[in-house]
Design an enzyme around this catalytic site. Structure first.
Site, PDB file in Angstrom:
ATOM      1  N   LEU A 183      61.919 -40.333 -47.826  1.00  0.00           N
ATOM      2  CA  LEU A 183      60.509 -40.516 -47.496  1.00  0.00           C
ATOM      3  C   LEU A 183      60.020 -41.862 -48.019  1.00  0.00           C
ATOM      4  CD1 LEU A 183      58.380 -38.861 -46.098  1.00  0.00           C
ATOM      5  CD2 LEU A 183      57.811 -37.800 -48.267  1.00  0.00           C
ATOM      6  N   HIS A 184      60.460 -42.930 -47.377  1.00  0.00           N
ATOM      7  CA  HIS A 184      59.981 -44.246 -47.795  1.00  0.00           C
ATOM      8  C   HIS A 184      58.645 -44.498 -47.114  1.00  0.00           C
ATOM      9  CE1 HIS A 184      61.506 -46.401 -44.111  1.00  0.00           C
ATOM     10  NE2 HIS A 184      62.286 -45.351 -44.103  1.00  0.00           N
ATOM     11  N   MET A 185      58.181 -45.729 -47.171  1.00  0.00           N
ATOM     12  CA  MET A 185      56.787 -45.946 -46.812  1.00  0.00           C
ATOM     13  C   MET A 185      56.453 -45.671 -45.350  1.00  0.00           C
ATOM     14  SD  MET A 185      54.512 -48.917 -48.205  1.00  0.00           S
ATOM     15  CE  MET A 185      52.806 -49.012 -47.818  1.00  0.00           C
TER      16      MET A 185
END
Lengths: 160, 97
Positions: B22-24
């Protein structure tokens, strides 16, 4: 993860020269090159990739903060820097407001988990209003470095 | 949990399946998706629960591939919201693999 694990103190730019997004990104990558954290040979490519990434979707997350970042194989560990602007920079932010604090990160591509840890660390401080306020008011590199150090220490204390 | 006549409370466990976690950008997709609904959305990793409509808070979860998250939706359109979010996270995997 601590901020000091990836934030490069001597690459911090307390007073950004530019008020324009692409020039600010260039300025910050340049500063990381000067600090010896990014090979000069990749400066152009990295700068362009970050701008490209920014065009696909702004990392201006509101409250005067933008977090441009990419993954690039020329860095062996995550490196980051901070640029501050008193005038504000147009980052096409979610809230349409100008950005006063730009936090730029470059991560090696092979360790997405570590990249997430760095983002977690960054955002855990950025979501505190006092941290954002002090960052915005800081005038010198030393003040910003002190702020980062205090943030790391407070995080430690909370975990004890 | 109790639910009143005109509001729903729903929970669902989902797993982060894309390799980068869950990166940006995925976090922004979650916030965009959650913000389309009136329901209050919380996302929990273990005991840490955050506002599903706040980009800073969702990014703070730092959920890596394989992490299980609990989605909680409260409000009239909670069923639709949970459905849309689960689809985005688990099936579409944010469209980036």
């Amino acid at each position: 993860m601590k901020l000091s694990d990836f934030m490069v103190g001597k690459a911090i730019v307390p007073k950004l020269k530019s008020q324009e997004r692409d020039a600010v990104i260039t300025e910050l990558v340049d500063s990381l090159v000067q600090a010896g954290c990014v090979p000069a040979a990749h400066k152009k490519e990295i700068t362009q990739k970050i701008i490209e990434r920014e065009k696909q979707g702004s990392t201006g997350i509101g409250k005067g903060i933008a977090v441009p970042h990419i993954k690039h194989p020329s860095v062996k560990q995550i490196v980051g820097t901070i640029g501050c602007s008193k005038e504000g920079v147009d980052f096409a932010s979610l809230d349409k407001a100008p950005v006063y604090s730009v936090l730029l990160l470059i991560s090696p591509p092979n360790n997405p988990d570590r990249h997430l840890e760095a983002m977690e660390s960054l955002f855990s401080h950025l979501q505190r209003e006092m941290f954002r306020k002090f960052l915005r008011q800081a005038e010198t590199r030393e003040e910003i470095e002190d702020l980062l150090q205090e943030a790391d220490e407070s995080q430690n204390n909370n975990r004890l | 949990m109790p639910s009143t006549q005109d509001s729903h409370y729903l929970e669902r466990e989902v797993e982060i399946r894309n390799p980068d976690g869950l990166h940006m950008r995925p976090a922004m997709q979650i916030v965009d998706c959650a913000s389309r609904f009136r329901a209050r959305i919380s996302i929990c990793k273990n005991t840490q629960c955050v506002d599903g409509k706040s980009i800073m808070q969702v990014t703070m979860l730092a959920a890596t591939q394989g992490t299980k998250l609990k989605l909680i939706a409260e409000g009239e359109d909670a069923p639709q919201a949970i459905e849309a979010l689960a689809l985005l996270i688990q099936n579409e995997k944010f469209d980036i693999g």
